[in-house]
Motif scaffolding. Structure first.
Motif, PDB file in Angstrom:
ATOM      1  N   ASP A 183       1.286  -1.448   0.104  1.00  0.00           N
ATOM      2  CA  ASP A 183      -0.275  -0.027  -0.315  1.00  0.00           C
ATOM      3  C   ASP A 183       0.927   1.549   0.114  1.00  0.00           C
ATOM      4  N   ASN A 184       0.388   2.329  -1.173  1.00  0.00           N
ATOM      5  CA  ASN A 184       1.380   3.409  -0.436  1.00  0.00           C
ATOM      6  C   ASN A 184      -0.178   4.534  -1.085  1.00  0.00           C
ATOM      7  N   HIS A 185       0.465   5.543   0.028  1.00  0.00           N
ATOM      8  CA  HIS A 185      -0.632   6.875   0.427  1.00  0.00           C
ATOM      9  C   HIS A 185       0.134   7.611  -0.879  1.00  0.00           C
ATOM     10  N   LEU A 186      -0.861   8.837  -1.771  1.00  0.00           N
ATOM     11  CA  LEU A 186      -0.613   9.395  -2.748  1.00  0.00           C
ATOM     12  C   LEU A 186      -1.701  11.620  -1.897  1.00  0.00           C
ATOM     13  N   GLN A 187      -1.310  12.258  -1.352  1.00  0.00           N
ATOM     14  CA  GLN A 187      -1.771  13.189  -0.837  1.00  0.00           C
ATOM     15  C   GLN A 187      -1.562  14.590  -1.715  1.00  0.00           C
ATOM     16  N   ILE A 188      -3.078  14.987  -2.068  1.00  0.00           N
ATOM     17  CA  ILE A 188      -2.698  16.553  -3.234  1.00  0.00           C
ATOM     18  C   ILE A 188      -4.090  17.216  -1.996  1.00  0.00           C
ATOM     19  N   ARG A 189      -3.046  18.557  -1.425  1.00  0.00           N
ATOM     20  CA  ARG A 189      -3.755  19.014  -1.141  1.00  0.00           C
ATOM     21  C   ARG A 189      -4.069  20.772  -1.937  1.00  0.00           C
ATOM     22  N   ILE A 190      -5.278  21.129  -2.009  1.00  0.00           N
ATOM     23  CA  ILE A 190      -5.204  22.630  -3.127  1.00  0.00           C
ATOM     24  C   ILE A 190      -6.082  23.279  -2.404  1.00  0.00           C
ATOM     25  N   ARG A 191      -5.653  24.478  -2.228  1.00  0.00           N
ATOM     26  CA  ARG A 191      -6.894  25.447  -1.969  1.00  0.00           C
ATOM     27  C   ARG A 191      -7.193  26.087  -3.662  1.00  0.00           C
ATOM     28  N   ALA A 192      -8.609  26.729  -3.597  1.00  0.00           N
ATOM     29  CA  ALA A 192      -9.428  27.148  -4.689  1.00  0.00           C
ATOM     30  C   ALA A 192     -10.178  28.240  -4.842  1.00  0.00           C
ATOM     31  N   ASP A 193     -10.086  29.361  -5.324  1.00  0.00           N
ATOM     32  CA  ASP A 193     -10.056  30.342  -5.517  1.00  0.00           C
ATOM     33  C   ASP A 193     -11.829  30.212  -6.620  1.00  0.00           C
ATOM     34  N   SER A 194     -12.464  31.337  -6.358  1.00  0.00           N
ATOM     35  CA  SER A 194     -13.032  31.710  -6.215  1.00  0.00           C
ATOM     36  C   SER A 194     -12.967  31.701  -8.349  1.00  0.00           C
ATOM     37  N   ALA A 195     -13.848  30.932  -9.440  1.00  0.00           N
ATOM     38  CA  ALA A 195     -14.121  31.514 -10.350  1.00  0.00           C
ATOM     39  C   ALA A 195     -12.890  31.468 -11.443  1.00  0.00           C
ATOM     40  N   ARG A 196     -11.681  30.158 -10.722  1.00  0.00           N
ATOM     41  CA  ARG A 196     -10.434  30.447 -11.669  1.00  0.00           C
ATOM     42  C   ARG A 196     -10.064  28.914 -12.108  1.00  0.00           C
ATOM     43  N   ARG A 197     -11.103  28.252 -11.873  1.00  0.00           N
ATOM     44  CA  ARG A 197     -11.282  26.427 -12.668  1.00  0.00           C
ATOM     45  C   ARG A 197     -10.665  25.674 -11.690  1.00  0.00           C
ATOM     46  N   ALA A 198     -10.949  25.396 -10.460  1.00  0.00           N
ATOM     47  CA  ALA A 198     -10.364  24.800  -9.198  1.00  0.00           C
ATOM     48  C   ALA A 198     -10.620  23.561  -9.383  1.00  0.00           C
ATOM     49  N   GLY A 199      -9.512  22.762  -9.223  1.00  0.00           N
ATOM     50  CA  GLY A 199     -10.010  21.347  -9.182  1.00  0.00           C
ATOM     51  C   GLY A 199      -9.062  20.446  -9.185  1.00  0.00           C
ATOM     52  N   LEU A 200      -9.690  18.959  -9.404  1.00  0.00           N
ATOM     53  CA  LEU A 200      -7.887  17.994  -9.534  1.00  0.00           C
ATOM     54  C   LEU A 200      -8.527  16.937 -10.419  1.00  0.00           C
ATOM     55  N   SER A 201      -8.420  17.073 -11.685  1.00  0.00           N
ATOM     56  CA  SER A 201      -8.121  16.032 -12.527  1.00  0.00           C
ATOM     57  C   SER A 201      -7.669  14.554 -12.102  1.00  0.00           C
ATOM     58  N   HIS A 202      -8.463  13.659 -13.126  1.00  0.00           N
ATOM     59  CA  HIS A 202      -7.351  11.941 -12.984  1.00  0.00           C
ATOM     60  C   HIS A 202      -5.712  12.302 -12.981  1.00  0.00           C
ATOM     61  N   VAL A 203      -5.169  11.802 -11.950  1.00  0.00           N
ATOM     62  CA  VAL A 203      -3.604  11.622 -11.374  1.00  0.00           C
ATOM     63  C   VAL A 203      -3.132  10.730 -12.000  1.00  0.00           C
ATOM     64  N   VAL A 204      -1.379  10.320 -12.442  1.00  0.00           N
ATOM     65  CA  VAL A 204      -1.329   8.886 -13.513  1.00  0.00           C
ATOM     66  C   VAL A 204       0.482   9.089 -12.457  1.00  0.00           C
ATOM     67  N   ILE A 205       0.491   8.278 -12.337  1.00  0.00           N
ATOM     68  CA  ILE A 205       1.343   7.544 -11.557  1.00  0.00           C
ATOM     69  C   ILE A 205       2.644   6.254 -12.344  1.00  0.00           C
ATOM     70  N   GLY A 206       3.476   6.674 -12.174  1.00  0.00           N
ATOM     71  CA  GLY A 206       4.467   5.765 -12.875  1.00  0.00           C
ATOM     72  C   GLY A 206       5.519   5.875 -13.147  1.00  0.00           C
ATOM     73  N   PRO A 207       6.117   4.846 -14.567  1.00  0.00           N
ATOM     74  CA  PRO A 207       7.266   4.909 -14.691  1.00  0.00           C
ATOM     75  C   PRO A 207       7.797   6.319 -15.176  1.00  0.00           C
ATOM     76  N   ALA A 208       9.314   7.257 -15.294  1.00  0.00           N
ATOM     77  CA  ALA A 208       8.991   8.758 -15.589  1.00  0.00           C
ATOM     78  C   ALA A 208       9.059   8.439 -16.643  1.00  0.00           C
ATOM     79  N   ALA A 209       9.693   7.870 -17.895  1.00  0.00           N
ATOM     80  CA  ALA A 209      10.011   7.803 -18.640  1.00  0.00           C
ATOM     81  C   ALA A 209       8.220   8.001 -19.494  1.00  0.00           C
ATOM     82  N   PRO A 210       7.868   6.898 -19.529  1.00  0.00           N
ATOM     83  CA  PRO A 210       6.011   7.135 -20.385  1.00  0.00           C
ATOM     84  C   PRO A 210       5.568   8.196 -19.923  1.00  0.00           C
TER      85      PRO A 210
END
Length: 603
Positions: free
Chosen positions: A128-155
């Motif tokens: 088990d591994n755990h990735l944490q992403i903390r954000i601060r969202a400002d109004s009307a700035r298209r804040a949020g989080l898309s899907h995340v990809v983690i893997g070997p650096a080259a590809p």
């Protein structure tokens, strides 16, 4: 045994390959804090903050667990298509990267470009591994989080991040440069091109100015995609970006307005006011949305704006179909594509829950910019060719007029020469009439009276001959040359003086030219001098005649002196006074027995 070994090795390679494959993270939990209220729940990425929280600012922490069958043997990396406004990334409780200040709102905006975060190999572990992403969202700035990809650096870096970075960040830089180039060319042509189509009366074709403004506004709007920390506070910057978007749309419509020839139709000039309303309404809606932290105000206004623009483009396409031209079809096609892409962006970016999508209109604007550039260059080329034709025609007319003027000038010169010759003949005749003629008339009267001695008659005829010689000499005297005049008089009159027993004393120094003595003035001076000398010959009974001339300051001073019996100086001889007044000379007389002086001064 060999087969078992081969199968075992193949199985190990398969497990290693599985461990080295990129992992897409879409599920986890999120803890949000909005208006002092904290909530925790499951989340499925992507997460569109403005849609989830109606544009209210806040913070969120995304916990994204994943499992590895084995520890990676190569460097890894994390690719995030979109995240913001500001954020930090932690992996297994180790901080990897921080973008912006989570404790300060309305600062930087890092959702404009895709993110790549390198992962040290030691942080990943089997299980088990755990990735944490903390954000601060400002109004009307298209804040949020898309899907995340983690893997070997080259590809992850080469196949995912670099491609997305090229489309969004590098593409924005290139679009900005292209728009600025088109704007600069159009503005330069507007400043230099003079045309007759501008209804505003400025003498410049408005199509160049609106093309320049449209591309300049779009360059600023697209440049926002590469500016993480704007130079203005978010409220002012957000209004500026919305205004640039509206300014681009309004200027592009004004470009079409001029291209279609509607600017020449007085009944269609009212269209300019809705264009201005597009910009003013955008400023008001953006200010209201940001001030109240309710993006739907701007979303609603953009819907109205798209409807109006679509109606205008439809009218432009219909007008193009009625009177087709290559230029208008080119712009009409680009405008249709741009409106379609703009409607898609409004639906996807502002209404849907999709997050991580980018706007398409920024790319369709390239077609519009190319169309603007081609039309501007074609118009300028046509105007240049026309101007060259005008210049050639004007040059031909000027050359023709110059030829006419040269011919007229030659005729005037010939007439002037003829007139001068006529005037000279008239002068000679007049001088001969006044001088020689009067002496000959006197001689005739003397002969008719029978009471004149031969010596008196001879003196009268000699005076007439001297007068004639001096009249001939005056033709060749240069204007203002008093010394030459005196020399000619000496040459003509010295034999006459010697024959009369009068000694001539000559005391003439170097004299300056007298500018105001033209040909007429020289003749008057010559006759005045002859009159003074003739009086000495006829009446003075003198034995010595002295001619003096010198410079007194800037004035020429001339004196005729004799040692005769003198006369009453109070009675100024009329002929001398008239001729002195005619040439502006100062005349002074001094006379007593033994010395008479006639003095002339010229300034």
């Amino acid at each position: 045994m060999f087969l078992i070994s081969v199968l075992g090795a193949a199985g190990g390679l398969s497990r290693a390959a599985a461990a080295e494959a990129p992992i897409e993270l879409r599920h986890g939990t999120v803890t949000t804090s909005v208006d002092g209220l904290t909530r925790t729940g499951p989340v499925e990425l992507s997460y569109h903050w403005d849609r989830e929280h109606h544009g209210r600012p806040g913070t969120a922490s995304f916990d994204l667990p994943f499992r590895l069958d084995s520890a990676p043997e190569t460097p890894w990396g994390i690719f995030i298509p979109r995240v913001g406004s500001v954020f930090e990334v932690q992996l297994n409780d180790a901080l990897l990267q921080v973008y912006g200040d989570l404790g300060h709102g309305n600062g930087g905006d890092y959702a404009k470009a895709p993110i790549y975060v390198p992962v040290p190999g030691r942080l990943l572990r089997q299980g088990d591994n755990h990735l944490q992403i903390r954000i601060r969202a400002d109004s009307a700035r298209r804040a949020g989080l898309s899907h995340v990809v983690i893997g070997p650096a080259a590809p992850v870096r080469t196949e995912l991040f670099e491609s997305a970075y090229a489309w969004r960040f590098t593409g924005s830089v290139l679009l900005t440069a292209f728009s600025l180039m088109v704007s600069g060319i159009a503005l330069g042509l507007w400043l230099t091109q003079v045309g007759a189509r501008d209804s505003a009366g400025s003498g410049r074709d408005g199509i160049y100015l609106w093309a320049a403004l449209a591309e300049f506004c779009w360059a600023i709007r697209v440049a926002d995609g590469v500016i993480a920390d704007p130079p203005l506070p978010w409220g002012a910057w957000g209004v500026l970006m919305a205004t640039c978007y509206a300014g681009w749309a309004a200027s592009a419509m004004m470009f079409c307005y001029h291209l279609a020839g509607w600017s020449d139709n007085a009944r269609l000039r009212w269209l300019r006011w809705p264009f201005a309303a597009v910009v003013a309404g955008t400023v008001a809606a953006a200010s209201l949305a940001l001030h109240r932290e309710e993006p739907m105000w701007l979303t609603g206004w953009l819907a109205l704006e798209i409807v109006f623009i679509a109606g205008f483009v439809t009218a432009f396409v219909v007008a193009t179909a009625r009177r087709p031209s290559t230029e208008q079809w080119l712009v009409a096609g680009a405008a249709l594509v741009t409106v379609a892409f703009g409607a898609r962006d409004w639906l996807v970016i502002r209404l849907s829950d999709a997050y991580g999508e980018t706007t398409w209109v920024r790319y369709s604007s390239v077609f519009f910019g190319i169309a603007l550039l081609l039309i501007v260059l074609r118009r300028f080329h046509a105007a240049t060719v026309q101007a060259r034709g005008w210049v050639s025609a004007l040059a031909e007319r000027v050359a023709q007029r110059e030829r006419e003027l040269a011919s007229t000038y030659a005729e005037l010169e010939a007439a002037a020469r003829d007139q001068a010759r006529t005037h000279e003949r008239e002068r000679i005749l007049r001088d001969m009439h006044d001088g020689v003629g009067s002496h000959i008339s006197s001689a005739i009267r003397q002969l008719q009276s029978g009471q004149t001695s031969s010596s008196d008659l001879l003196r009268t005829l000699r005076d007439s001959l001297d007068q004639l010689k001096l009249s001939i000499d005056s033709i060749h005297l240069p204007p203002g040359d008093v010394a030459a005049l005196l020399a000619a008089a000496r040459y003509r009159l010295e034999p006459r003086l010697a024959g009369a027993g009068i000694e001539l004393e000559w005391a003439v120094e170097e004299l300056a030219m007298v500018d105001r003595l033209d040909a007429h003035g020289m003749r008057q001076l010559q006759f005045l001098l002859f009159e003074a000398i003739s009086n000495v010959l006829q009446h003075a009974q003198a034995s010595v005649l002295r001619i003096e001339a010198d410079m007194v300051g800037q004035a020429v001073q001339l004196r005729v002196i004799d040692n005769g019996k003198g006369f009453d100086a109070a009675c100024l001889p009329r002929a001398l006074a008239e001729r002195a007044g005619a040439i502006g000379a100062q005349l002074a007389l001094e006379s007593r027995p033994g010395r008479t002086v006639v003095q002339l001064s010229f300034d």
